[in-house]
Design a protein around this motif. Structure first.
Motif, PDB file in Angstrom:
ATOM      1  N   THR B 361     -24.969  -1.397 -37.581  1.00  0.00           N
ATOM      2  CA  THR B 361     -24.819  -0.326 -36.594  1.00  0.00           C
ATOM      3  C   THR B 361     -25.551  -0.649 -35.307  1.00  0.00           C
ATOM      4  O   THR B 361     -25.477   0.097 -34.350  1.00  0.00           O
ATOM      5  CB  THR B 361     -25.380   0.995 -37.148  1.00  0.00           C
ATOM      6  OG1 THR B 361     -26.736   0.765 -37.559  1.00  0.00           O
ATOM      7  CG2 THR B 361     -24.569   1.488 -38.329  1.00  0.00           C
ATOM      8  N   LYS B 362     -26.275  -1.739 -35.302  1.00  0.00           N
ATOM      9  CA  LYS B 362     -27.076  -2.051 -34.121  1.00  0.00           C
ATOM     10  C   LYS B 362     -26.892  -3.508 -33.723  1.00  0.00           C
ATOM     11  O   LYS B 362     -26.643  -4.367 -34.563  1.00  0.00           O
ATOM     12  CB  LYS B 362     -28.568  -1.812 -34.436  1.00  0.00           C
ATOM     13  CG  LYS B 362     -28.969  -0.369 -34.273  1.00  0.00           C
ATOM     14  CD  LYS B 362     -30.464  -0.227 -34.388  1.00  0.00           C
ATOM     15  CE  LYS B 362     -30.833   0.490 -35.676  1.00  0.00           C
ATOM     16  NZ  LYS B 362     -32.223   0.315 -36.043  1.00  0.00           N
ATOM     17  N   LEU B 363     -27.065  -3.753 -32.451  1.00  0.00           N
ATOM     18  CA  LEU B 363     -26.995  -5.126 -31.954  1.00  0.00           C
ATOM     19  C   LEU B 363     -28.035  -5.990 -32.638  1.00  0.00           C
ATOM     20  O   LEU B 363     -27.810  -7.161 -32.913  1.00  0.00           O
ATOM     21  CB  LEU B 363     -27.215  -5.155 -30.444  1.00  0.00           C
ATOM     22  CG  LEU B 363     -26.067  -4.606 -29.597  1.00  0.00           C
ATOM     23  CD1 LEU B 363     -26.528  -4.390 -28.188  1.00  0.00           C
ATOM     24  CD2 LEU B 363     -24.898  -5.574 -29.626  1.00  0.00           C
ATOM     25  N   SER B 364     -29.190  -5.390 -32.904  1.00  0.00           N
ATOM     26  CA  SER B 364     -30.288  -6.163 -33.463  1.00  0.00           C
ATOM     27  C   SER B 364     -29.966  -6.657 -34.878  1.00  0.00           C
ATOM     28  O   SER B 364     -30.594  -7.580 -35.377  1.00  0.00           O
ATOM     29  CB  SER B 364     -31.562  -5.324 -33.471  1.00  0.00           C
ATOM     30  OG  SER B 364     -31.304  -4.082 -34.090  1.00  0.00           O
ATOM     31  N   GLN B 365     -28.945  -6.051 -35.500  1.00  0.00           N
ATOM     32  CA  GLN B 365     -28.583  -6.493 -36.855  1.00  0.00           C
ATOM     33  C   GLN B 365     -27.651  -7.691 -36.840  1.00  0.00           C
ATOM     34  O   GLN B 365     -27.246  -8.182 -37.875  1.00  0.00           O
ATOM     35  CB  GLN B 365     -27.910  -5.328 -37.603  1.00  0.00           C
ATOM     36  CG  GLN B 365     -28.879  -4.215 -37.952  1.00  0.00           C
ATOM     37  CD  GLN B 365     -28.141  -3.018 -38.523  1.00  0.00           C
ATOM     38  OE1 GLN B 365     -27.218  -2.499 -37.924  1.00  0.00           O
ATOM     39  NE2 GLN B 365     -28.562  -2.583 -39.698  1.00  0.00           N
TER      40      GLN B 365
END
Lengths: 245, 713
Positions: B361-365
């Motif tokens: 759900t996140k760019l960081s993932q």
């Protein structure tokens, strides 16, 4: 007898390799000239320059008064009068026996189809293959093919016939039929230049035998002179090898 | 031991987090400077200039507002998603990054008043005299597969009688216009404008359609004072002309409102869902239509909406036949030379989408994962701009559907796509979800002819503000873009039969004409390629050294060049060199003729050479001229050798026609691309296309075998 073919100072090079070295040769009308010599001596090349399948490097080749070494000469016209028979027959694989013989006369408008057909049948009869008119090339034996090839060359009604080792690729039992046809031609007065290893044929049929070695004519003369009294040691050596096997 | 390790690991994390907090508090404590996140490169909103200094509309506006209101700002170019996340985590105070105001975002952000808008435009060659859609009759228009602009152009083509050529990326599309093969192209406004600014010799001749709005934002519930200050400052810079100066500096335009009311004729696109399209009752609905009608109602004027297509509307607008235009048109500097835009009413932007089944759900993932992008899109640019930061890899696709499929199959963890396109796809049943806020915005706006209908423009702007404050605007966008709750029952396209039979029925005409084009192209190409190939092959066997080397050179060049490169070279290169237009079909046939012809030449030469040289000697010894010997003796034998190669080459030619979709020929493959761009049924449509090819190739093989048998007789 007038000169049918006159070769002067003929030189043929393949790159730096000199195959024919300054050859002079005259063939008279109705004369049968047999060229003999060891393999690689240039005898086939010499024969092939006579209808310009090989381009002369220098010198002149005059056939019926026309210099065929001249680039302006229309070779197609000249070739119509010079029949050629090849070692490997070179019959047209895509055509039937009859069509092989009819192709050139029809295409070159010498004869209409009907006349060409008639002539082809007659020629096949002459070479002893009257029943093979509709046969495919692939169904013929080597000897039969070579006789068809002779018929094909004759269909253009040439003045001169060139034979390039016509029996070399044949099984021994086939050789006789082909030689018989050639003898018949010679007897009928055809001007012939024959490259062959058939010494018997040379002795029997040739008016003149020409010995070629290393791209040069080393000796020429009647069969008797050549076979019974060879002068040149190379010829003596050659005959020694081919006759005393 | 194991537990100990875990403990110390958690300890380190907590320590690290504390340190981070300290540093944030520290920076906040020692200066009253607001840290504002922006995108990395999103011209003309934020980008590094030649001196590597960040400039742009966003940067200039925030600085001007700060100056007006007496606070300090420091902009951080952390990328759109970086900024969004930093603001959400409290590391940054605000974000100004061409961020579209959307309902979803409003749940997490407090937005300022909108400050900019964008949309889709038509561009023509710099010296073109094409001014309106009406000028397009009988001409060709270049569009880009799967874009909103392409849908828009397609929706106009019948009405304005133009043809479309579809390309996979913007540059080929522009080239097609530059070479004069197409007279115009349709493109998202900021993209087009950026290209023009980069030196592309095009000009925008229509107003932006399908617009959207940018807003400045802070995390919901934080910094209300900053929003207040921004709004106050923004009102001031608008009033004192600073805003116009800033926008004018980058886009060369000024907005000049004036208020009045009457009945206006407004042009719109024919079909550009979800902005305008006919419902099952053949009534025009969509975001544009609803917004315009609502504004008209609120502002007390009447509108007569004419769905005359994007180009048609644009031309009508310029010629003064209509008063205004609302057609998902993005604001571009070029358009603004001829058009006065309203405030943006819709903001398109790039979002990240992931599988509904996945956990990302996140760019960081994304670290270490693969991300799907589409060639030449803003989404792709955006993804590439942040890939280092987030440590992901990108896989490039030519169309949206393949990109979605890659995410659905799990090959890629996520994809980046234009927001409305993605939302539309999701609404259409693609099992993806949007997990980020839009980046790389394109504002759509209402348009009037430059200097004309100022009152209408002002009324639209005023009405739009009212719509937004009343929440009607959000209701409208939610109605068309909402994910689950509010569906447009009468969309008409939502309940299409998506079975193979249904797809075949719906796209029968398109597939048939694509098939016909493929066959026509194949037949013509085979004829010319055979002629060319046989001639070149024969040149190679003539007893002439010049001819031989000419033959070898031709074979070398055209066999050595990839078909795709050759097609592009002929299509875009030759007109550039000669100034002579070359129709795509001719270019296609020429390409195939040269390429397939070279292969044919090679095996013709080989086939002839495979015929024993004694055959030629024998023929020539009989006095047959070379040509006759060739025709009567050599070729009949050579052709037999060549027949299998010919059959093979014909099949290859048929398949190779698909490559010509690159130059916009509407053959079977291109037809497939276009169908999929609309309905996103990649697997099924490609299956249909593949089966059609197989059937034709099977038939061609049978025919060839029959011919082969006949020739063997």
């Amino acid at each position: 007898m007038s000169a049918k073919i006159e070769v002067k100072n003929l030189v043929k090079n393949y790159g730096s390799n000199e195959v024919l070295k300054n050859i002079d040769l005259t063939v008279d009308d109705n004369e049968v000239v047999v060229i003999i010599g060891p393999s690689g001596s240039g005898k086939s090349t010499l024969l092939r320059t006579l209808n310009k399948l090989e381009e002369p490097t220098s010198g002149t080749v005059v056939v019926d008064g026309i210099n065929i070494a001249d680039p302006k000469t229309d070779m197609n016209k000249v070739r119509e009068n010079i029949g050629m028979v090849f070692q490997h027959f070179n019959l047209f694989n895509n055509l039937s026996v009859g069509d092989n013989i009819m192709l050139a006369p029809v295409e070159l408008k010498k004869l209409d189809k009907a006349a060409a057909n008639k002539q082809a049948k007659k020629l096949l009869e002459t070479v002893g293959l009257a029943d093979k008119f509709d046969a495919t090339i692939q169904s013929l034996s080597g000897g039969q093919q070579q006789r068809v090839a002779i018929a094909r060359a004759l269909a253009m009604n040439p003045d001169v016939m060139l034979f390039d080792e016509p029996t070399s690729a044949l099984d021994p039992e086939m050789v006789g039929d082909v030689l018989a046809v050639m003898k018949k031609l010679a007897k009928e007065g055809m001007t012939m230049v024959v490259v062959t290893h058939e010494m018997g044929f040379a002795k029997e049929v040739a008016d003149r035998v020409v010995f070629v070695a290393d791209g040069k004519i080393l000796e020429q003369g009647t069969p008797e002179e050549m076979f019974d009294h060879p002068q040149n040691p190379r010829l003596q050596d050659f005959l020694d090898k081919v006759l005393n096997v | 031991m194991h537990k100990k390790l875990q403990k110390s690991f958690f300890g380190m994390i907590i320590l690290g987090m504390m340190l981070m907090c300290f540093s944030i508090f520290a920076t906040k404590a020692d200066a009253k400077t607001y840290e504002i996140g922006t995108d990395v490169t999103y011209p003309p909103f934020e980008f590094a200039n030649d001196n590597n200094k960040y400039v742009g509309i966003d940067i200039d506006i925030i600085n001007a507002v700060a100056k007006e209101e007496g606070f300090k700002v420091e902009t951080k170019q952390v990328g759109f998603n970086g900024a969004v996340q930093s603001v959400q985590s409290g590391q940054l105070d605000g974000i100004i990054a061409g961020m579209t105001i959307t309902k979803e975002r409003q749940a997490k952000f407090d937005f300022s008043t909108p400050y900019f808008k964008t949309g889709v435009v038509m561009a023509v060659g710099k010296n073109s005299n094409i001014k309106s859609f009406a000028d397009l009759k009988g001409k060709r228009v270049a569009i880009k597969t799967g874009t909103a602009a392409a849908q828009y152009a397609t929706s106009l083509k019948k009405k304005y009688g133009f043809k479309t050529a579809t390309f996979d990326d913007s540059d080929n599309m522009y080239q097609d216009v530059l070479t004069g093969n197409s007279v115009a192209c349709f493109e998202d406004q900021p993209v087009m404008q950026y290209a023009i600014n980069q030196g592309m010799k095009l000009k925008i001749v229509t107003k932006a359609a399908n617009t959207g709005w940018y807003g400045f934002a802070v995390k919901k519930g934080t910094h209300p004072e900053l929003i207040k200050k921004f709004n106050a400052g923004f009102a001031k810079i608008k009033a004192n002309g600073t805003y116009n100066k800033i926008v004018g500096k980058y886009l060369g335009s000024k907005l000049n409102p004036d208020l009045k009311g009457k009945t206006f004729t407004i042009g719109t696109d024919v079909t550009f869902p979800p902005f305008e399209f006919a419902n099952a009752n053949n009534q025009y609905i969509g975001i544009d239509i609803d917004i315009l009608k609502n504004i008209a109602q609120e502002q007390g004027f009447k509108v007569n909406i004419k769905p005359m297509g994007f180009n048609g509307s644009l031309q009508a607008l310029e010629s003064g036949q209509i008063d205004g235009m609302i057609a998902g048109m993005s604001i571009t500097p070029e358009r603004e030379k001829k058009i006065d835009f309203s405030d943006p009413y819709f903001m398109s932007g790039v979002i990240m989408a992931t599988s509904t089944k996945g956990k990302i759900t996140k760019l960081s993932q994304l670290r270490g994962k693969k991300v799907a992008i589409k060639t030449g899109t803003a989404g792709a640019q955006y993804a590439n701009s942040i890939k280092k930061k987030y440590g992901f890899k990108t896989t490039t696709f030519d169309d949206s559907n393949n990109m979605y499929q890659d995410v659905l199959t799990g090959n890629s963890a996520a994809c980046f796509e234009d927001q409305p396109v993605m939302q539309y796809a999701i609404k259409k049943g693609t099992k993806l979800r949007i997990v980020t806020k839009p980046a790389v915005k394109a504002p759509y706006a209402f348009a009037v002819k430059k200097g004309q209908n100022k009152a209408l423009l002002a009324a639209f702007n005023a009405g739009l503000k009212d719509l937004k404050s009343s929440g009607t605007y959000d209701d409208i966008t939610a109605k068309y873009l909402g994910t689950t709750d509010k569906k447009v029952a009468d969309n008409g396209q939502g309940n299409e039969d998506r079975s193979f039979v249904g797809l075949l029925k719906q796209n029968k005409d398109a597939l048939l004409s694509g098939f016909a084009e493929t066959m026509w192209l194949t037949v013509v190409a085979i004829i010319f390629a055979t002629i060319f190939g046989v001639l070149v092959g024969l040149l190679g066997v003539l007893p002439n050294k010049f001819c031989n080397s000419l033959s070898s050179t031709l074979i070398y060049i055209f066999r050595g060049m990839p078909l795709l490169v050759l097609a592009l070279f002929i299509y875009t290169g030759i007109p550039s060199l000669t100034g002579q237009k070359i129709p795509a079909f001719v270019a296609g046939v020429l390409t195939l003729t040269l390429n397939e012809g070279a292969y044919i030449a090679a095996f013709v030469k080989g086939g002839i050479n495979a015929v024993d040289s004694g055959q030629m000697e024998a023929a020539r010894s009989l006095g047959l001229p070379f040509g006759k010997a060739m025709r009567k003796v050599i070729l009949p034998q050579g052709i037999k050798i060549m027949v299998p190669s010919f059959i093979n080459q014909f099949i290859i030619t048929l398949k190779d026609t698909s490559i010509l979709s690159i130059i916009g020929i509407l053959e079977l493959t291109q037809t497939g691309k276009i169908i999929i761009a609309r309905n996103l049924e990649g697997f099924k449509v490609w299956t249909i296309i593949a089966v059609i090819y197989l059937i034709v190739i099977t038939l061609l093989t049978w025919l060839s075998n029959w011919v082969q048998k006949r020739t063997n007789v």
